[in-house]
Design a protein around this motif. Sequence first.
Motif, PDB file in Angstrom:
ATOM      1  N   UNK A  82       0.797  -1.207   0.000  1.00 42.33           N
ATOM      2  CA  UNK A  82       0.000   0.000   0.000  1.00 42.33           C
ATOM      3  C   UNK A  82       0.834   1.263   0.000  1.00 42.33           C
ATOM      4  N   UNK A  83       0.148   2.395  -0.163  1.00 35.46           N
ATOM      5  CA  UNK A  83       0.813   3.688  -0.211  1.00 35.46           C
ATOM      6  C   UNK A  83      -0.192   4.774   0.115  1.00 35.46           C
ATOM      7  N   UNK A  84       0.331   5.965   0.340  1.00 34.18           N
ATOM      8  CA  UNK A  84      -0.486   7.158   0.494  1.00 34.18           C
ATOM      9  C   UNK A  84      -0.206   8.085  -0.679  1.00 34.18           C
ATOM     10  N   UNK A  85      -1.272   8.645  -1.238  1.00 33.23           N
ATOM     11  CA  UNK A  85      -1.097   9.734  -2.196  1.00 33.23           C
ATOM     12  C   UNK A  85      -1.088  11.018  -1.386  1.00 33.23           C
ATOM     13  N   UNK A  86       0.052  11.696  -1.389  1.00 35.61           N
ATOM     14  CA  UNK A  86       0.231  12.907  -0.607  1.00 35.61           C
ATOM     15  C   UNK A  86       0.105  14.128  -1.505  1.00 35.61           C
TER      16      UNK A  86
END
Length: 345
Positions: A36-40
Amino acid sequence: MRIDFHTHIIPENFPDFEEKFGGGRWPVLKRTCTCGASIMVGGKNFREVTDQVWDPEKRIEDMDREGVDIQVLSPIPVTFSYWASAPQAAEMARIQNDFIVETVAHYPDRFVGLGTVPMQDGPTAVQEMDRCMKDLHLHGIEIGTNVNGKNLDDPSFIEFFEMAEKWEVPIFVHPWETLGRERMPHHNFMYTVGMPSETALAAATLAWSGIMEKFPGLKICFAHGGGSFPYIIPRLDQGWKVWPHLRLTTHPPSYYAKKFYFDSLNYDPLNIKYMIERFGHEKIFMGSDYPFLLREIQPGKVLDESLELTEEQREAMLGGNAAQFLNIEKKKRGIVHAGSTNAGE
């Protein structure tokens, strides 16, 4: 055969344009774990995503499990970056368009792609649309519902729509930068209220402004079942009737609305029934918004649960209509049943 018209994808190695160009509005993909990841955006978490959003193998696993034969891949709207300079936004668009083409090339029986273009500059947008369709052989273009607050009838977009009609380019309109978002800081209303309202404004603009009369051959599909647009058409028509001095078209908005297409993502068979009665089943495609939280699981569930449909109508909305809209060639329509990845064939 089932074609999921509305899915989003982003490269795993998405470049850090904030570091390259500066400014705090570029979306940046920050990995949070292996899956997973975060879109910042501006140093703040805009959206959490899973590896389904970049990993085609994970997508195919889900497609096989959920009975989807083909996904139509399109960029995540936050990456449109219409606020940036045209050369910078064009570079962002090219990276995503090339990635989508590469993904399709590896799994040609499971994916088709839509590109993105820098709509803030007409000539640059047309140039990238030309590349998408003629060089990359993508199947259409995804655009936002507005460009830096300009509605889609702004004169700066005329060249884009003129060439889209001339080249018979399918256009997918997706909400972004929603109107009234400053009043929606809580409850995630930006997604549940803002986006449907934003889409309604975009569709009403194209129907009222004369764009669809000027370019009658435009092929335009609106996300999320058109948002609230299908339900305000009678009010738009009443306005057209009582304010003749504001008319810009020969016919009322409902006439041009029948030229539009819509994905089926409204979750409710009652809404599907209404849309069929107003627009015809030929104008509706199955779309799930994969892989985000608001997506429909299983894809096509609302169509499967619409008991009054004929089998012909159901099959058309589950796949046939999208195939015709996107000009998907017969060899892609004749794929093997979901379950075979056909990687690299």
